[in-house]
Motif scaffolding. Sequence first.
Motif, mmCIF file in Angstrom:
data_model
loop_
_atom_site.group_PDB
_atom_site.id
_atom_site.type_symbol
_atom_site.label_atom_id
_atom_site.label_comp_id
_atom_site.label_asym_id
_atom_site.label_seq_id
_atom_site.Cartn_x
_atom_site.Cartn_y
_atom_site.Cartn_z
ATOM 1 N N ALA A 85 0.858 -1.195 0.097
ATOM 2 C CA ALA A 85 -0.105 -0.086 -0.198
ATOM 3 C C ALA A 85 0.918 1.299 -0.140
ATOM 4 O O ALA A 85 0.298 2.335 -0.107
ATOM 5 C CB ALA A 85 -0.891 0.084 1.352
ATOM 6 N N ASP A 86 2.148 1.121 0.148
ATOM 7 C CA ASP A 86 3.040 2.146 0.283
ATOM 8 C C ASP A 86 4.397 1.994 -0.394
ATOM 9 O O ASP A 86 4.745 0.726 -0.314
ATOM 10 C CB ASP A 86 2.983 3.109 1.433
ATOM 11 N N SER A 87 5.209 2.967 -0.498
ATOM 12 C CA SER A 87 6.761 2.608 -1.092
ATOM 13 C C SER A 87 7.421 2.187 0.083
ATOM 14 O O SER A 87 8.270 1.215 -0.287
ATOM 15 C CB SER A 87 7.068 4.003 -1.462
ATOM 16 N N ARG A 88 7.524 2.354 1.065
ATOM 17 C CA ARG A 88 8.105 1.778 2.267
ATOM 18 C C ARG A 88 8.043 0.345 2.393
ATOM 19 O O ARG A 88 9.113 -0.376 2.455
ATOM 20 C CB ARG A 88 7.980 2.484 3.571
ATOM 21 N N VAL A 94 11.251 -5.742 -1.086
ATOM 22 C CA VAL A 94 12.224 -6.208 -2.206
ATOM 23 C C VAL A 94 13.575 -6.477 -1.372
ATOM 24 O O VAL A 94 14.255 -7.333 -1.743
ATOM 25 C CB VAL A 94 12.587 -4.773 -3.114
ATOM 26 N N TYR A 95 13.944 -5.795 -0.228
ATOM 27 C CA TYR A 95 15.266 -6.243 0.414
ATOM 28 C C TYR A 95 15.101 -7.286 1.063
ATOM 29 O O TYR A 95 16.150 -8.133 1.172
ATOM 30 C CB TYR A 95 15.457 -4.808 1.100
ATOM 31 N N SER A 96 13.758 -7.614 1.791
ATOM 32 C CA SER A 96 13.805 -8.709 2.524
ATOM 33 C C SER A 96 13.562 -9.994 1.944
ATOM 34 O O SER A 96 14.418 -11.150 2.162
ATOM 35 C CB SER A 96 12.413 -8.585 3.514
ATOM 36 N N ALA A 97 13.290 -9.866 0.535
ATOM 37 C CA ALA A 97 13.370 -11.147 -0.238
ATOM 38 C C ALA A 97 14.780 -11.732 -0.519
ATOM 39 O O ALA A 97 15.057 -12.736 -0.898
ATOM 40 C CB ALA A 97 12.730 -10.728 -1.640
ATOM 41 N N ASN A 98 15.807 -10.562 -0.389
ATOM 42 C CA ASN A 98 17.121 -10.821 -0.697
ATOM 43 C C ASN A 98 17.375 -11.640 -1.961
ATOM 44 O O ASN A 98 18.163 -12.700 -1.693
ATOM 45 C CB ASN A 98 17.532 -11.390 0.499
ATOM 46 N N VAL A 104 16.592 -2.135 -5.615
ATOM 47 C CA VAL A 104 15.459 -1.269 -6.002
ATOM 48 C C VAL A 104 15.139 -0.864 -7.462
ATOM 49 O O VAL A 104 14.044 -0.947 -7.819
ATOM 50 C CB VAL A 104 15.860 0.287 -5.225
ATOM 51 N N SER A 105 16.192 -1.047 -8.241
ATOM 52 C CA SER A 105 15.888 -0.531 -9.796
ATOM 53 C C SER A 105 15.057 -1.460 -10.194
ATOM 54 O O SER A 105 13.902 -1.192 -10.757
ATOM 55 C CB SER A 105 17.240 -0.585 -10.410
ATOM 56 N N LYS A 161 19.158 2.145 2.811
ATOM 57 C CA LYS A 161 18.702 3.586 3.229
ATOM 58 C C LYS A 161 18.847 4.426 2.168
ATOM 59 O O LYS A 161 18.161 5.414 1.790
ATOM 60 C CB LYS A 161 19.542 3.822 4.465
ATOM 61 N N LYS A 162 19.820 4.253 1.231
ATOM 62 C CA LYS A 162 20.348 5.505 0.166
ATOM 63 C C LYS A 162 19.286 5.393 -0.725
ATOM 64 O O LYS A 162 18.984 6.290 -1.141
ATOM 65 C CB LYS A 162 21.638 5.021 -0.222
ATOM 66 N N TRP A 163 18.943 4.014 -1.080
ATOM 67 C CA TRP A 163 17.933 3.994 -2.164
ATOM 68 C C TRP A 163 16.481 4.429 -1.731
ATOM 69 O O TRP A 163 15.880 4.873 -2.236
ATOM 70 C CB TRP A 163 18.108 2.670 -2.746
ATOM 71 N N ARG A 164 16.236 3.935 -0.367
ATOM 72 C CA ARG A 164 15.004 4.457 0.362
ATOM 73 C C ARG A 164 14.715 5.892 0.184
ATOM 74 O O ARG A 164 13.765 6.293 -0.328
ATOM 75 C CB ARG A 164 14.818 3.820 1.595
ATOM 76 N N GLU A 165 15.844 6.667 0.776
ATOM 77 C CA GLU A 165 15.928 7.994 0.764
ATOM 78 C C GLU A 165 15.649 8.577 -0.864
ATOM 79 O O GLU A 165 15.008 9.324 -1.221
ATOM 80 C CB GLU A 165 17.071 8.624 1.299
#
Length: 213
Positions: A85-88, A94-98, A104-105, A161-165
């Motif tokens: 429901a949101d970008s976070r 995406v990251y937890s799937a590893n 991110v791209s 964190k860099k890509w989330r920002e």
Amino acid sequence: MSKYPLLQIDMHEVRNHYLARHKVSKKIRVLVESKRVDAFVQLALGISDVQGNYSASDHALGPRILSSSSAQSVFSLSARIAECADSRTMLNEVYSANIPYLKVSVGSEIAMLLNPSLFWVANTRTVWAHLLIKHGFNYDIANEELSLYRDQDSSSEMEYKKWREIYTLMKPNLIKLGELGDEEAKRNDVEPGKIRSIWFDALSNALYEKNKS
């Protein structure tokens, strides 16, 4: 900045790109809803059609993703993204799937095509367009800053964190570029794209391709 900063791009080509991506977005949603795993994954990773994922296709990541993870894993992640429901939440999935090479791209591009009313793409093309707007169409500064976001396969928390920002910060400039695109489209008797994230994607692609040439 020029009065018409998008003067150098062909708005008819932008419109065609928008329509092609819109078509793929419809197809990709049908494939995930009908659980056609292999067909979905081939498209979502830009293997069967580059329009399905430029982030993966540009760097030949599709085969590398599938050599290190199963099609079902990619499909399962995509199905979870479709429910976000949101970008976070989407970025966390995406990251937890590893999944190696699917960060991110590639993940945000899958997200946008699955739900273009909510998500946008954060890849080399769109991040560069965001930076171009941020720096008042100063190409040199945008090109220099883009180097910070080129290598993003790492699963480290710092990289995340860099890509989330950057993903969050892109939205105002996504809107701004879309508005500039609307103005340039109307000057050229071209209909602007109604789905804003796909319109932004098409404009970013045209700007990026022009800059590369």
